[in-house]
Design an enzyme around this catalytic site. Sequence first.
Site, short mmCIF file in Angstrom:
data_model
loop_
_atom_site.label_atom_id
_atom_site.label_comp_id
_atom_site.label_asym_id
_atom_site.label_seq_id
_atom_site.Cartn_x
_atom_site.Cartn_y
_atom_site.Cartn_z
CD GLU A 33 -3.15 0.97 2.12
OE1 GLU A 33 -2.86 1.37 3.27
OE2 GLU A 33 -4.27 0.53 1.85
CG HIS A 92 5.07 -29.03 4.56
ND1 HIS A 92 5.67 -30.25 4.33
CD2 HIS A 92 5.65 -28.53 5.68
CE1 HIS A 92 6.56 -30.49 5.30
NE2 HIS A 92 6.57 -29.46 6.12
CE LYS A 134 -11.20 2.94 0.94
NZ LYS A 134 -10.58 3.91 1.81
#
Length: 538
Positions: free
Chosen positions: A347, A378, A500
């Site tokens: 960000e 893994h 947004k």
Amino acid sequence: MKDCPAVPVLQRSAARIPHLRDLFDSDPARGHELRATGAGITLDYSKQRVDTGVLQALAQLAEQAGLSEERERLFAGEVVNRTENRAAWHTALRTPTALQTTEQQCVEEQLQRMTLLVDRIQSGVWRGFSGKRITDVVNLGVGGSDLGPLMVTHGLREYSEPAVRGLKVHFASTIDGSQLFDLLDHLNPETSLFIISSKSFTTIDTLSNADTVRSWLGSHCVDEALMLRCHFIGVSAAQQKMSDWGLPSDNQLHFWQWVGGRFSLWSAIGLPIALALGMSVFRRLLAGAHAMDEHFRTAPVLQNLPVMLALLGIWNVNFLDIRAHAILPYDGRLKYFPSYLEQLEMESNGKSVGQDGELLDYSTCPVLWGEIGANAQHAFYQLLHQGTQSVASDFIVAARRYEALDHYAHQEQLLAQHQLNIANCLAQSRVLAFGDAAVAPDDNPWRRYPGNQPSSTLLLEQLGPESLGALIAAYEHKVFTQAVIWNINPFDQWGVELGKQVALQLQPLLQDPDAAAVAGLDASTRELALSIQQQQSG
Ligand code: F6P
């Protein structure tokens, strides 16, 4: 960056830098020499594809880009967030009280208010609407108002003060309400306290969770003023908005516009940390970060841990064309550290326009992700070892763990597990660097390991409040240093705004049963919206 004389030198070096195997063969001392130590943390960067010439040129790059001057401005609280015309003064939040300037004294005042609040809640003076003491605290926040407190609270659980161990602290961030739904299912409204953490106090994710809680509590307590007074605390830089929501002023903690959201865990946004672990642990965290601030401010470039993290990142991205960076803590307590860094780094530095408004013609922040290292072995290590991508990695490991458990029956087993964990950490960075030359190479092509994947190892003596504070601050300063060299502003985040706005436009359309409402949308979004409407009405 592009006008710095060090750049062509680095470009030429990148073309000739040999395999890590050869770098070690030609300089056996590099394991000892290519290190930086600050605030108790050692950075071993000998497994990065650098030699003395590259390091010298990187140090020059930092100076040519104006790091020293911009760092002065950062620490002096000058405007370094230029697109928002603000300081980014998170370092002031951890300046020890005795060293605070007059301008910084507001920090200590808020810490005192926070201490009083924490004392009242932890001691049971603060009561729920029916007079019972608080047993559970839920932080409602997202991004910087969630990730830092969550990461630290989880990371330092073992350090919680004995007096606070009865209090359970939870986190709910997701806009879909699913975390909250799980919590509300088993929390007791009489004994639960909610912190609304939001710098802006406009974030819909957080406010919609807060509204749901308000309605849940309202169905148990009809006296709304009493419910608000006993069950909500607000933490924000927007005082008036907290009051407008209904929070009494005694239930508000403040911080300032000059604290960036993703740099805010050191402010009152750290309230969940203090509640879960104790105020003294929170102060120790601040002290550790301050020690790293001092190191960053004063250490010469090649011994400066955050600056080296930054320069090695730039070398990998801009000169070796390595666009992916894995964060691999070998410590289950650092489970949330990679996601915290994802926000901090991407960000801040996921930008393509320079401070001067010009489009950049070089790369900035790589894709950064991570997982607890031993678990990731893994999962995605296959790609690190044999994939077609070059990936740079940061290994993080603590030398000591479980020593203090001498009263615990299974201490020996846990100590053995810790050794096993360390062995895995060292093994992986070794294989990444040297490939199958680390052991005997196999003729089978599927079992070959080419190596030459660069990594750094951050070694902590042990994970504790001070060392975690220092570790976080190191990455903050890494991000800042890279931004200076890339000539971008790490303290704004305009790239998150448009989504947004568009969500706000779409929300009423989704609820409108008239298919024509979505007609103006692009074909993909329209079809998805129509399918969702059909499925919801069916
Ligand atoms: O949408 C991104 C963002 O603004 C982050 O930068 C910030 O940490 C997060 O949202 C939460 O913002 P606030 O604390 O204002 O609710």
